[in-house]
Design an enzyme around this catalytic site. Sequence first.
Site, short mmCIF file in Angstrom:
data_model
loop_
_atom_site.label_atom_id
_atom_site.label_comp_id
_atom_site.label_asym_id
_atom_site.label_seq_id
_atom_site.Cartn_x
_atom_site.Cartn_y
_atom_site.Cartn_z
CG LEU A 127 96.95 -2.31 -3.18
CD1 LEU A 127 98.09 -3.03 -2.48
CD2 LEU A 127 96.14 -3.31 -4.02
CD GLU A 129 102.34 3.37 -1.37
OE1 GLU A 129 102.39 2.63 -0.38
OE2 GLU A 129 103.36 3.83 -1.94
CB SER A 134 98.09 0.72 -12.47
OG SER A 134 96.86 1.34 -12.83
CD1 TRP A 158 94.40 6.88 -6.06
CD2 TRP A 158 92.79 8.43 -6.02
NE1 TRP A 158 94.82 7.96 -6.81
CE2 TRP A 158 93.86 8.93 -6.80
CE3 TRP A 158 91.65 9.23 -5.85
CZ2 TRP A 158 93.82 10.17 -7.41
CZ3 TRP A 158 91.63 10.48 -6.46
CH2 TRP A 158 92.70 10.94 -7.23
CB THR A 160 86.47 3.39 -0.88
OG1 THR A 160 86.73 3.62 -2.26
CG2 THR A 160 84.97 3.44 -0.65
CD GLN A 337 72.29 11.46 -27.70
OE1 GLN A 337 73.11 11.90 -26.91
NE2 GLN A 337 71.90 12.12 -28.77
N GLY A 340 67.38 13.10 -24.17
CA GLY A 340 67.69 14.41 -24.73
C GLY A 340 68.07 15.41 -23.65
CD GLU A 364 87.48 -3.37 -5.69
OE1 GLU A 364 87.46 -4.58 -5.97
OE2 GLU A 364 86.78 -2.85 -4.81
#
Length: 378
Positions: A127, A129, A134, A158, A160, A337, A340, A364
């Site tokens: 879909l 390009e 978006s 993009w 997959t 975090q 650490g 998506e």
Amino acid sequence: MGGMERLLPTDEAYELLGLATEIADGELAPRAADFEARGEFPREVVRTLGRAGLLGLPYPEEHGGAAQPYEVYLQVIEVLASRWLAAAEAVSVHTLSCYPVYAHGGEQLRKLLPDMLGGELLGAYCLSEPQGGSDAAALTTRATRDGDSFVVTGTKAWITHAGQADFYNVFCRTGGPGPRGISCLLADAATPGILPQAAEKTMGLRSSPVAQIVFDEARVPADRLVGDLGDGFRIAMEALDSGRLGIAACAVGLAQAALDYAVGYARERSQFGKSILDFQGLRFMLADAATGISAARALTLAAARLRDAGRPYSAEAAKAKLFATDMAMKVTTDAVQVMGGYGYVQDHPVERYMREAKVLQIVEGTNQIQRLVISRHL
């Protein structure tokens, strides 16, 4: 999964989740770090998932599916994602790629479903390009009718499973500008003129290839049109509603894995003569993470139940995708975090979880697009 209690609709669903957990522990967890480090796609692992019946869960049995409600399918995705996100994403993207043929394909196309759902054929969804991720309605890839074929020219981005998939859903322009000029074609990956490019070098999900695909006058038979001419944009958006729930479930599983790992680490680690779990600041961080995960899971499954009942669920899917993926980014960051310096090194998986969480806020429909979808429904 932290000894979590699940409420499933049937005994069969409990058995299915047990099977998924067994495969996730036996086949996915031991391989994830190695395949991610090498950036290699686990095609055989995906075949194993297919043969176990996990690639066609929400589709009817007469087409080779398992006739499971979406509510159950998403919990399987979550379990897989908690062991290896790329494998869960492969199942989600493949399930999305089967939707156009199942929901809108004629009798001829639906004959392909048993192979698609059985895992022998892997799918991809073309879909986005290069110029417009978006703004899907502005796509420029064109399909021109020539005798009993469509000739497809343009570039998708993009994608997959690019270069790994056996079939591509190609959304292309067969008419004028805007959404009404878009149609959907089901193209065999072996079609001359379909040219997957080199895989992108990504921050995370490195074992899941994503790349541009160039269509250089690729001839797709006219009987591979899915739905009618001009139906493409509507098919794409419908499929994405379902796909967004798959991504939300992926996010919940990933966040759960990060939390489980951080809790396990915190139990063992001591500072200033006591377990770091005794420090309130850290305990509260983990409590917030656990609450966020439960909230995201509940939101995702509530949207799935609407879908299962045949009710409108587009806005709820967008809310689930938005909330779950933002939550996963926060929880994975907090897990680093909690640990650490150890959280920042590749000896522990949480740095990978954090890199992987980022992409879930983008795919998506970016989370900004989800906010647009939600606000339109208000």
